[in-house]
Design an enzyme around this catalytic site. Structure first.
Site, PDB file in Angstrom:
ATOM      1  N   SER A   1      70.644  13.919 -51.182  1.00  0.00           N
ATOM      2  CA  SER A   1      71.280  14.727 -49.970  1.00  0.00           C
ATOM      3  C   SER A   1      70.973  16.311 -50.210  1.00  0.00           C
ATOM      4  CB  SER A   1      72.730  14.190 -49.605  1.00  0.00           C
ATOM      5  OG  SER A   1      72.928  15.114 -48.362  1.00  0.00           O
TER       6      SER A   1
ATOM      7  N   TYR B   1      67.311  20.571 -40.414  1.00  0.00           N
ATOM      8  CA  TYR B   1      67.474  19.946 -41.754  1.00  0.00           C
ATOM      9  C   TYR B   1      68.850  19.525 -42.010  1.00  0.00           C
ATOM     10  CZ  TYR B   1      67.645  20.073 -46.841  1.00  0.00           C
ATOM     11  OH  TYR B   1      67.847  19.624 -48.096  1.00  0.00           O
TER      12      TYR B   1
ATOM     13  N   LYS C   1      70.662  15.968 -42.935  1.00  0.00           N
ATOM     14  CA  LYS C   1      71.388  15.547 -44.095  1.00  0.00           C
ATOM     15  C   LYS C   1      72.823  15.176 -43.868  1.00  0.00           C
ATOM     16  CE  LYS C   1      68.480  16.293 -47.251  1.00  0.00           C
ATOM     17  NZ  LYS C   1      67.771  15.104 -47.935  1.00  0.00           N
TER      18      LYS C   1
END
Length: 275
Positions: free
Chosen positions: A134, A148, A152
């Site tokens: 991660s 992004y 995650k």
């Protein structure tokens, strides 16, 4: 003890480093990559200890075929490392629909389907370990990385849940959360055309800091790769592995603020229960 590993995204970065370290110590690696030929030097050196397959993790059918092929080739896989991914770098208003879809398809759906493909095989052999790469960005957020971060935070939620589902089968998970690190991550960022309206905003500030080199990058990728390898010897498996001083400081700050805000709403939250 020697182990057999399955690692996605081994052309460079953490995937390549882990593959090098594991082979050097005598382990076996099933490595997937998008850039053909990237591991030819290691294949020549280590022969049958390295199994290589081309894989684009946005292709779900290919994921299942490659995961099965790796288990068939080695008979057993002890550790799955979900490493393939990239960053979409731009304000939410700047990115286009195709870029959003590709970010989610790669970082979220690709990781989920790799885990789903591995679970029945790990269950059949009596267990195993899964390391999901991660980021500190799975718990905190910078401007200009909204998509992004969405990917995650999403994969961390998935792992939090599925790890509870499969714990009875001796399948354990670790979320690896590196901070800014000297890998080729920045070079791999996908950036849409910028909008001038964001120039003098937090999004523009982060963009300019990265472009100028002012953005702090202190993490040592080799040390982090080794930490992920070493984590497999820790029992019970650490749920999270925070990597780097920047990651520690940023996550600590975010969690502290979140807890303070939660505590400030305690009475209000409780008051909303039925009488």
């Amino acid at each position: 003890m020697t182990r057999t590993w399955f690692i996605t995204g081994t052309s460079s970065g953490f995937g390549r480093l882990m593959t090098e370290k594991l082979l050097a110590r005598g382990d076996k690696v099933a490595a997937t990559l998008r850039k053909k030929g990237s591991l030819d030097d290691l294949k020549e050196q280590y022969g049958d200890k390295l199994w290589i397959a081309h894989l684009d993790v946005t292709d779900t059918a290919a994921i299942y075929a490659v995961v099965k092929g790796a288990f068939d080739a080695f008979g057993r896989i002890d550790v799955i490392v979900n490493n393939a991914g990239y960053g979409l770098f731009g304000a939410a208003e700047e990115v286009n629909d195709d870029q959003i879809r590709h970010q989610i398809d790669t970082n979220v759906i690709g990781s989920i389907q790799t885990i789903r493909a591995a679970l029945p095989l790990l269950r059949a052999q009596g267990g195993g370990r899964i390391i999901q790469v991660s980021s500190e960005g799975g718990q905190i957020a910078y401007p200009n990385f909204s998509l992004y971060h969405a990917s995650k935070w999403a994969i961390e939620g998935f792992v939090e849940s599925v790890s509870q589902e499969v714990a009875p089968f001796n399948i354990d998970f670790t979320l690896a959360e590196p901070g800014p690190t000297m890998t080729n991550f920045a070079a791999g960022l996908v950036s849409p055309p910028k909008m001038d309206v964001y120039e003098n905003t937090p999004a523009g500030d982060v963009r300019n800091m990265i472009a100028s080199g002012e953005f702090e990058i202190r993490g040592d990728a080799s040390k982090m790769a080794q930490a992920m390898i070493d984590s497999v010897d820790v029992n019970p498996a650490p749920k999270r592995l925070t990597m780097g001083a920047v990651a520690y400081a940023s996550i600590h700050h975010a969690l502290t603020q979140r807890l303070q805000e939660l505590e400030s709403q305690k009475d209000l939250a409780i008051s909303m229960d039925r009488d």
